[in-house]
Design a protein around this motif. Structure first.
Motif, mmCIF file in Angstrom:
data_model
loop_
_atom_site.group_PDB
_atom_site.id
_atom_site.type_symbol
_atom_site.label_atom_id
_atom_site.label_comp_id
_atom_site.label_asym_id
_atom_site.label_seq_id
_atom_site.Cartn_x
_atom_site.Cartn_y
_atom_site.Cartn_z
ATOM 1 N N ALA A 78 0.820 -1.242 -0.046
ATOM 2 C CA ALA A 78 0.000 0.032 -0.078
ATOM 3 C C ALA A 78 0.870 1.281 0.008
ATOM 4 C CB ALA A 78 -0.766 -0.045 1.329
ATOM 5 N N LEU A 79 1.910 1.279 0.807
ATOM 6 C CA LEU A 79 2.849 2.422 0.893
ATOM 7 C C LEU A 79 3.594 2.331 -0.494
ATOM 8 C CD1 LEU A 79 4.219 4.615 2.745
ATOM 9 C CD2 LEU A 79 6.071 2.957 2.925
ATOM 10 N N ALA A 80 3.951 1.490 -0.985
ATOM 11 C CA ALA A 80 4.674 1.435 -2.404
ATOM 12 C C ALA A 80 3.657 2.046 -3.545
ATOM 13 C CB ALA A 80 5.491 0.051 -2.778
ATOM 14 N N ARG A 81 2.658 1.747 -3.204
ATOM 15 C CA ARG A 81 1.685 2.158 -4.492
ATOM 16 C C ARG A 81 1.568 3.814 -4.374
ATOM 17 N NH1 ARG A 81 -1.126 -2.561 -3.240
ATOM 18 N NH2 ARG A 81 -2.642 -1.470 -1.785
ATOM 19 N N ASP A 82 1.244 4.355 -3.077
ATOM 20 C CA ASP A 82 1.311 5.407 -2.775
ATOM 21 C C ASP A 82 2.776 6.151 -3.391
ATOM 22 O OD1 ASP A 82 -1.289 5.185 -1.844
ATOM 23 O OD2 ASP A 82 -0.583 5.349 0.359
ATOM 24 N N PHE A 89 12.634 5.900 -0.651
ATOM 25 C CA PHE A 89 13.014 4.540 -0.010
ATOM 26 C C PHE A 89 12.757 4.626 1.589
ATOM 27 C CE2 PHE A 89 15.098 4.431 -4.122
ATOM 28 C CZ PHE A 89 14.454 3.697 -4.661
ATOM 29 N N ALA A 90 13.229 5.640 2.164
ATOM 30 C CA ALA A 90 13.195 6.004 3.796
ATOM 31 C C ALA A 90 11.911 5.696 4.192
ATOM 32 C CB ALA A 90 13.726 7.307 3.995
ATOM 33 N N ALA A 91 10.890 5.692 3.525
ATOM 34 C CA ALA A 91 9.486 5.539 3.853
ATOM 35 C C ALA A 91 9.288 4.245 4.269
ATOM 36 C CB ALA A 91 8.408 6.094 3.128
ATOM 37 N N LEU A 92 9.909 3.217 3.662
ATOM 38 C CA LEU A 92 9.852 1.908 4.003
ATOM 39 C C LEU A 92 10.469 1.529 5.264
ATOM 40 C CD1 LEU A 92 10.594 -0.200 0.772
ATOM 41 C CD2 LEU A 92 8.441 -0.049 2.129
ATOM 42 N N LEU A 93 11.459 2.349 5.659
ATOM 43 C CA LEU A 93 12.189 2.177 6.830
ATOM 44 C C LEU A 93 11.510 2.981 7.978
ATOM 45 C CD1 LEU A 93 14.872 1.894 8.429
ATOM 46 C CD2 LEU A 93 15.558 3.856 7.874
ATOM 47 N N ASP A 94 10.807 3.922 7.595
ATOM 48 C CA ASP A 94 9.570 4.460 8.626
ATOM 49 C C ASP A 94 8.640 3.510 8.948
ATOM 50 O OD1 ASP A 94 11.083 6.858 8.955
ATOM 51 O OD2 ASP A 94 9.955 7.901 7.358
ATOM 52 N N LEU A 142 10.408 -1.973 -3.582
ATOM 53 C CA LEU A 142 11.300 -1.118 -4.042
ATOM 54 C C LEU A 142 11.364 -0.772 -5.618
ATOM 55 C CD1 LEU A 142 14.495 -2.824 -2.266
ATOM 56 C CD2 LEU A 142 13.434 -0.736 -1.650
ATOM 57 N N VAL A 143 10.753 -1.538 -6.168
ATOM 58 C CA VAL A 143 10.660 -1.537 -7.710
ATOM 59 C C VAL A 143 9.690 -0.454 -7.957
ATOM 60 C CG1 VAL A 143 9.884 -2.661 -9.821
ATOM 61 C CG2 VAL A 143 11.356 -3.648 -8.677
ATOM 62 N N LEU A 144 8.464 -0.535 -7.282
ATOM 63 C CA LEU A 144 7.157 0.472 -7.407
ATOM 64 C C LEU A 144 7.850 1.855 -6.955
ATOM 65 C CD1 LEU A 144 4.226 -1.233 -6.169
ATOM 66 C CD2 LEU A 144 4.483 -0.314 -8.365
ATOM 67 N N ILE A 145 8.447 1.911 -5.851
ATOM 68 C CA ILE A 145 9.125 3.170 -5.444
ATOM 69 C C ILE A 145 10.161 3.983 -6.524
ATOM 70 C CG2 ILE A 145 10.393 4.564 -3.803
ATOM 71 C CD1 ILE A 145 9.143 2.522 -1.664
ATOM 72 N N SER A 146 10.758 2.909 -7.122
ATOM 73 C CA SER A 146 11.776 3.473 -8.149
ATOM 74 C C SER A 146 11.216 3.858 -9.450
ATOM 75 C CB SER A 146 12.770 2.347 -8.178
ATOM 76 O OG SER A 146 12.715 1.440 -8.762
ATOM 77 N N GLU A 147 10.414 2.952 -10.093
ATOM 78 C CA GLU A 147 9.775 2.851 -11.458
ATOM 79 C C GLU A 147 9.028 4.190 -11.599
ATOM 80 O OE1 GLU A 147 5.413 0.407 -11.119
ATOM 81 O OE2 GLU A 147 7.560 -0.474 -12.227
#
Length: 208
Positions: A78-82, A89-94, A142-147
């Motif tokens: 859900a986070l990656a889609r947003d 990428f730091a949002a995943l860490l949070d 990671l792929v979603l956040i980068s693409e």
């Protein structure tokens, strides 16, 4: 008067109560000290009810872990889609840190189980299958956040996901000894590392 639950609804309710109790016992006592009997008492069930569902403590833990992995994968997705294309990428860490604060000691518990399973080939195989799901979920995030955002990952997503998990495991151990390790709760060292995902040059197969 509350409506009577169907057999399926009662099973789901009992499962949820048992899993919640097992989680509390595991987190409070650790893997080795926890027992199925304690979990039955915590849930208010007889030992027979628990043993009818789980043949061993390892079976219980792996079922609990599978639920946890599915829950965290959904949160990451859900986070990656947003954040698609944002490079944040730091949002995943949070998100991972919030999950750990919500269940203090979970990473340490999983590490304890991993060490135990490492000495049992069949148990290790079962754990590895679940662990692979965690890696795949993080890699997809990671792929979603980068693409689409002009950000290319410097290494294959699976390798970066493995790195993130390795760091989280080490972090749990280091902060167990010293809560201020890696800069304390804000994790500035880890934030710097995740920021390099967006700025590091993409390496070719020959360079790796």
């Amino acid at each position: 008067m509350s409506p009577r639950l169907s057999r399926a609804e009662q099973n789901d309710r009992n499962r949820a109560l048992l899993f919640a109790a097992a989680r509390r016992v595991f987190l409070a006592r650790g893997y080795h000290a926890a027992t199925l009997e304690q979990m039955a008492d915590e849930a208010g069930f007889s030992k027979g009810v628990v043993y009818s569902r789980f043949a061993s403590k390892a079976d219980m833990f792996l079922a609990l872990l599978e639920d946890r992995i599915a829950e965290r994968a959904a949160q990451n997705a859900a986070l990656a889609r947003d954040l698609t294309g944002s490079g944040d990428f730091a949002a995943l860490l949070d998100l991972a840190q919030r999950a750990e604060r919500a269940a203090p000691g979970w990473r340490l518990l999983v590490t304890e189980f991993r060490i135990h399973a490492a000495r049992d080939p069949e148990l290790n195989r079962r754990y590895a299958a679940l662990h692979a799901l965690t890696i795949e979920g993080i890699a997809r995030a990671l792929v979603l956040i980068s693409e689409g955002g002009g950000t290319s990952l410097p290494f294959p997503p699976r390798q970066l996901a493995e790195l993130v998990l390795a760091i989280e495991t080490g972090l749990a151990l280091e902060q167990q000894t010293d809560p201020d390790a890696l800069g304390g709760p804000d994790l500035p060292v880890l934030r710097w590392l995740t920021s390099t995902f967006a700025s590091a040059p993409v390496l070719t197969r020959e360079e790796t």
